[in-house]
Design a protein around this motif. Structure first.
Motif, PDB file in Angstrom:
ATOM      1  N   HIS A 153       0.805  -1.227   0.000  1.00 25.27           N
ATOM      2  CA  HIS A 153       0.000   0.000   0.000  1.00 25.27           C
ATOM      3  C   HIS A 153       0.834   1.272   0.000  1.00 25.27           C
ATOM      4  CE1 HIS A 153      -3.517  -2.476   0.692  1.00 25.27           C
ATOM      5  NE2 HIS A 153      -2.909  -3.063   1.706  1.00 25.27           N
ATOM      6  N   ASN A 167       0.939   2.996  -3.352  1.00 20.57           N
ATOM      7  CA  ASN A 167      -0.330   3.271  -4.027  1.00 20.57           C
ATOM      8  C   ASN A 167      -1.099   4.356  -3.260  1.00 20.57           C
ATOM      9  OD1 ASN A 167      -2.365   2.518  -6.096  1.00 20.57           O
ATOM     10  ND2 ASN A 167      -3.579   1.938  -4.301  1.00 20.57           N
ATOM     11  N   GLY A 168      -1.020   5.588  -3.738  1.00 17.62           N
ATOM     12  CA  GLY A 168      -1.698   6.685  -3.063  1.00 17.62           C
ATOM     13  C   GLY A 168      -1.045   8.016  -3.367  1.00 17.62           C
ATOM     14  N   PHE A 169      -1.211   8.981  -2.463  1.00 15.32           N
ATOM     15  CA  PHE A 169      -0.786  10.352  -2.722  1.00 15.32           C
ATOM     16  C   PHE A 169      -0.002  10.921  -1.538  1.00 15.32           C
ATOM     17  CE2 PHE A 169      -4.951   9.622  -4.700  1.00 15.32           C
ATOM     18  CZ  PHE A 169      -4.603   9.730  -6.038  1.00 15.32           C
ATOM     19  N   SER A 222      -4.175   4.571  -0.807  1.00 14.87           N
ATOM     20  CA  SER A 222      -5.466   4.328  -1.443  1.00 14.87           C
ATOM     21  C   SER A 222      -5.723   2.827  -1.453  1.00 14.87           C
ATOM     22  CB  SER A 222      -5.469   4.868  -2.875  1.00 14.87           C
ATOM     23  OG  SER A 222      -6.620   4.443  -3.582  1.00 14.87           O
ATOM     24  N   HIS A 245      -6.128   2.572  -8.829  1.00 12.97           N
ATOM     25  CA  HIS A 245      -6.512   3.221 -10.085  1.00 12.97           C
ATOM     26  C   HIS A 245      -5.212   3.418 -10.861  1.00 12.97           C
ATOM     27  CE1 HIS A 245     -10.288   3.572  -8.153  1.00 12.97           C
ATOM     28  NE2 HIS A 245     -10.025   4.657  -7.444  1.00 12.97           N
ATOM     29  N   CYS A 259      -6.044   6.832 -16.047  1.00 11.51           N
ATOM     30  CA  CYS A 259      -6.035   5.576 -15.300  1.00 11.51           C
ATOM     31  C   CYS A 259      -7.180   4.651 -15.675  1.00 11.51           C
ATOM     32  CB  CYS A 259      -6.068   5.855 -13.801  1.00 11.51           C
ATOM     33  SG  CYS A 259      -7.668   6.470 -13.187  1.00 11.51           S
ATOM     34  N   ARG A 285      -9.629   2.492 -13.599  1.00 13.07           N
ATOM     35  CA  ARG A 285     -10.054   2.449 -12.212  1.00 13.07           C
ATOM     36  C   ARG A 285     -10.214   1.016 -11.709  1.00 13.07           C
ATOM     37  NH1 ARG A 285     -11.937   6.979  -9.993  1.00 13.07           N
ATOM     38  NH2 ARG A 285     -13.390   5.817  -8.681  1.00 13.07           N
ATOM     39  N   ASP A 307      -7.611  10.654 -10.898  1.00 11.34           N
ATOM     40  CA  ASP A 307      -7.725   9.641  -9.851  1.00 11.34           C
ATOM     41  C   ASP A 307      -6.600   8.621  -9.808  1.00 11.34           C
ATOM     42  OD1 ASP A 307     -10.033  10.904  -9.228  1.00 11.34           O
ATOM     43  OD2 ASP A 307     -11.392   9.310  -9.853  1.00 11.34           O
ATOM     44  N   THR A 332      -3.691   6.430  -8.852  1.00 10.14           N
ATOM     45  CA  THR A 332      -2.990   6.274  -7.575  1.00 10.14           C
ATOM     46  C   THR A 332      -1.550   5.798  -7.763  1.00 10.14           C
ATOM     47  OG1 THR A 332      -3.889   4.020  -7.377  1.00 10.14           O
ATOM     48  CG2 THR A 332      -5.121   5.816  -6.317  1.00 10.14           C
ATOM     49  N   GLN A 383       1.452  11.331  -6.831  1.00 10.73           N
ATOM     50  CA  GLN A 383       1.692   9.900  -6.673  1.00 10.73           C
ATOM     51  C   GLN A 383       3.082   9.670  -6.073  1.00 10.73           C
ATOM     52  OE1 GLN A 383       0.887   7.858 -10.458  1.00 10.73           O
ATOM     53  NE2 GLN A 383      -0.640   9.426 -10.922  1.00 10.73           N
TER      54      GLN A 383
END
Length: 388
Positions: free
Chosen positions: A236, A239-241, A250, A254, A270, A272, A305, A307, A329
């Motif tokens: 994880h 994967n995210g911001f 996230s 995506h 992306c 999704r 969106d 990720t 990202q």
């Protein structure tokens, strides 16, 4: 009542131009409906609404350029509105005292501007055509209903671009330059590289495609995307911001895909929830996304969106690449070409199809130890494509 605002469709987007409204006051809308087309430096983007309701009032007129966050429309709830209400009925404007506080002032709808020509073209496309001496009548538009977009004019531009000092960058190139400069300035990149042997994946792919017509066949890219999405779902921290000095993971993946746009430029819209899509569905969405992106057509959620992102230059014969993370990202995975190389198989030296996979990670959110495990997990998944 909700307010529909100009969305942020890129790390360095400051404003957008409203090209077209696809809904009118009184129309009922549902989550996911496309209600407007906005032009940015990367082309015309279909903008979705994320709530159900009735369009109460349009606040920005066609052709206006407004900052991110500006209210574009007001959407009322449906609880007190009969389901059979005619679409052409416009609700009375709300009094200023009932309006929610906004970061940007509400604009007043002006009458639609009178076009100098019957040609459908965005304001930015018209300006660029005038600057470069391009006849709009000679251009086949790739936008909604054949509308001419900025990218169409770029493709048809007269004369070569300037080189050397004072390089005349296109709007898209400037946007890419700004995003990449921000990335290298703010993100402490680290890079990892790993080679993966693909015999089992390619053999399984041949068997899968053997009895299927071309439209139903899988490409290696679909398997790569699915393996990447599944691995990112397990790790994880990739994967995210990274925003406001902390990382926000996230749960859904995506997955952004770096795609070259017709006429030059690059976008990474992306797919999704890529980790949960069956391979056939993932392949169908990838085909659709690539076709639309090459024309400069994609949706707001596809742009905003993502990720994490995957970039591949294998079809260009590149052995490997060291990609740049797209903020906010925190990771991007690169895939090179499949090449036949010597490979140690137990006690024998054989020739096998091999692909180089690279990872660019943001050291604020993750590290090389976890990054190496991520690449190893992608390898394990590609060794068992039947389970994808």
């Amino acid at each position: 009542m909700g307010v529909f605002v100009m969305p942020s469709l890129g790390a360095d987007m400051a404003a957008g131009t409203l090209v077209e409204w696809l809904k009118t006051p009184g129309d009922r809308v549902e989550h996911g409906d496309i209600i407007a087309v906005v032009e940015t430096d990367k082309g015309a983007i279909e903008v979705e609404v994320f709530e159900d309701g009735i369009i109460e009032q349009l606040l920005v007129s066609k052709g206006q350029s407004v900052p991110v966050g500006t209210a574009l429309a007001r959407i009322g709830g449906t609880e007190n509105i009969p389901s059979a209400a005619p679409a052409q009925t416009q609700a009375a404007p709300l009094k200023p005292a009932t309006e929610p506080p906004l970061s940007q002032p509400l604009a007043t709808v002006a009458p639609p501007p009178i076009e100098a020509s019957s040609l459908r073209a965005s304001p930015a496309a018209r300006r660029l055509a005038a600057e470069r001496g391009v006849d709009l009548a000679s251009i086949a538009g790739s936008g909604p209903d054949g509308a001419i977009q900025l990218a169409d004019v770029e493709t048809a531009s007269i004369g070569p671009a300037k080189t050397g000092p004072g390089l005349d960058l296109t709007a898209m190139r400037r946007a890419i330059a700004a995003a990449m400069a921000r990335s290298k300035r703010e993100i402490p990149h680290y890079y990892l590289m790993h080679r993966i042997e693909l015999s089992r994946a390619l053999e399984w792919l041949d068997r899968y495609n053997a009895d299927r017509p071309p439209p139903d066949r899988l490409l290696l890219s679909a398997i790569i995307l699915k393996a990447s999405a599944l691995a990112l779902g397990e790790f994880h921290e990739f994967n995210g911001f990274y925003e406001s000095d902390h990382f926000v993971p996230s749960k859904p993946v995506h997955l952004g895909n770096a795609i070259a746009i017709r006429g030059g430029g690059l976008a990474a819209p992306c797919i999704r929830d890529a980790a949960n899509l069956p391979l056939a569905e993932l392949m169908a969405r990838l085909r659709d996304l690539v076709a639309r992106t090459k024309r400069g057509q994609f949706r707001s959620s596809e742009v905003a969106d993502a990720t994490a992102t995957v970039s591949s230059l294998g079809d260009r014969g590149v052995e490997g690449l060291l990609p740049v993370i797209y903020p906010p990202q925190v990771a991007i995975i690169g895939f090179g070409s499949v090449e036949r190389r010597p490979w140690a198989d137990e006690e024998s030296l054989v020739v096998r199809p091999v692909m180089t996979v690279t990872l660019a990670g943001d050291h604020r959110a993750n590290d090389g130890h976890r990054g190496s495990l991520l690449l190893r997990r992608i390898e394990q998944l590609l060794m068992h494509p039947e389970d994808l």
